[in-house]
Motif scaffolding. Structure first.
Motif, mmCIF file in Angstrom:
data_model
loop_
_atom_site.group_PDB
_atom_site.id
_atom_site.type_symbol
_atom_site.label_atom_id
_atom_site.label_comp_id
_atom_site.label_asym_id
_atom_site.label_seq_id
_atom_site.Cartn_x
_atom_site.Cartn_y
_atom_site.Cartn_z
ATOM 1 N N SER A 50 0.687 32.289 54.117
ATOM 2 C CA SER A 50 1.427 31.036 53.931
ATOM 3 C C SER A 50 2.929 31.271 53.774
ATOM 4 O O SER A 50 3.370 32.332 53.322
ATOM 5 N N ARG A 51 3.694 30.228 54.120
ATOM 6 C CA ARG A 51 5.141 30.221 53.895
ATOM 7 C C ARG A 51 5.412 29.354 52.662
ATOM 8 O O ARG A 51 5.033 28.187 52.633
ATOM 9 N N VAL A 52 6.088 29.943 51.673
ATOM 10 C CA VAL A 52 6.215 29.302 50.355
ATOM 11 C C VAL A 52 7.681 29.208 49.942
ATOM 12 O O VAL A 52 8.468 30.134 50.167
ATOM 13 N N VAL A 53 8.026 28.077 49.322
ATOM 14 C CA VAL A 53 9.372 27.869 48.781
ATOM 15 C C VAL A 53 9.266 27.651 47.275
ATOM 16 O O VAL A 53 8.490 26.814 46.809
ATOM 17 N N ASP A 54 10.064 28.401 46.514
ATOM 18 C CA ASP A 54 10.113 28.287 45.063
ATOM 19 C C ASP A 54 11.498 27.762 44.683
ATOM 20 O O ASP A 54 12.485 28.486 44.734
ATOM 21 N N LEU A 55 11.566 26.469 44.315
ATOM 22 C CA LEU A 55 12.841 25.843 43.969
ATOM 23 C C LEU A 55 13.196 26.137 42.510
ATOM 24 O O LEU A 55 12.354 26.028 41.632
ATOM 25 N N GLY A 56 14.476 26.454 42.283
ATOM 26 C CA GLY A 56 14.890 26.781 40.925
ATOM 27 C C GLY A 56 14.105 27.945 40.382
ATOM 28 O O GLY A 56 13.564 27.897 39.283
ATOM 29 N N ALA A 57 14.043 29.016 41.168
ATOM 30 C CA ALA A 57 13.057 30.081 40.962
ATOM 31 C C ALA A 57 13.306 30.990 39.759
ATOM 32 O O ALA A 57 12.365 31.576 39.226
ATOM 33 N N ALA A 58 14.548 31.154 39.325
ATOM 34 C CA ALA A 58 14.849 32.101 38.241
ATOM 35 C C ALA A 58 14.044 31.760 36.973
ATOM 36 O O ALA A 58 13.864 30.590 36.664
#
Length: 228
Positions: free
Chosen positions: A66-74
């Protein structure tokens, strides 16, 4: 004889000049939180890692490749989980972590030092992913003011912005997972998402503190709007 001697002893934070009561209570909670201890033991960057682990075990959001995006990841705990579960470390999937804060590298994760509200962010992200995303998630929280209603409105504004971003980058069938707070307006976001996703619900993982107003909104089965 009882087994009380085998129980971990509660850590008491000593009073220190300049430390407020709120700071002492926060330290008390952190030092005695089993998820904090477990994260340190297992090499994860935050206790929040276990919220995603539990939700993914239940709903199977992170599939191999899968292609995954983690917003505000820190600080990166959710990105660590995503990279392992989609196989990004072995080149089978892609994980992109977006944050305005600097974050140490994570194996298998591409870090974008960028404000996701930047109008150019969706295109930059899709270029890095090599296409649209299968999953977008956000564990972001605005800086707390201590005023409950203000904090609720701030985090809901972030959640609504994250939902708009997800609509721009998700592949049809994709999923969106985002932190919200109970406070009266989280139902509006749920209703809004139901127009674009096949299944939408509120979920609260066990790793969320019981006394917290924190919830997560989970939307699955993205239905891309037809271009008119």
């Amino acid at each position: 004889m009882t087994n009380d001697s085998k129980r971990p002893l509660k850590v008491q934070v000593k009073k220190r000049k300049g430390r407020t009561l709120a700071q002492k209570l926060w330290l008390d909670r952190q030092l005695n939180d089993p998820y904090v201890a477990r994260a340190k033991r297992e090499g994860y960057r935050s206790r929040a890692t276990y919220k995603l682990i539990e939700l993914d075990d239940r709903f199977h959001l992170l599939k191999p490749g899968s292609r995954v995006v983690d917003l505000g990841a820190a600080p990166g705990g959710w990105s660590q989980v995503a990279a392992k579960r989609v196989g990004a470390e072995a080149g089978k999937g892609r994980v992109v972590a977006i944050d305005i804060l600097d974050m140490p590298p994570i194996p298998g994760v591409d870090v974008l030092h960028l404000d996701f509200l930047d109008p150019a962010a969706p295109d930059k992200l899709k270029a890095l992913l090599g296409g649209p995303a299968d999953v977008v998630f956000s564990d972001m929280a605005a800086n707390a003011t201590g005023h409950r209603q203000t904090d609720h409105l701030k985090i809901m504004a972030l959640a609504e912005a994250a939902a708009m971003f997800a609509r721009e980058v998700l592949d049809p069938g994709g999923s969106f997972l985002c932190k919200v707070l109970r406070g009266g307006t989280e139902g509006d976001l749920l209703a809004d998402l139901k127009r674009d996703f096949a299944k939408v619900k509120h979920v609260k993982p066990a790793a969320s503190r019981a006394d917290s107003a924190e919830l997560y909104v989970l939307a699955m089965g993205f239905r891309q709007a037809a271009e008119g």
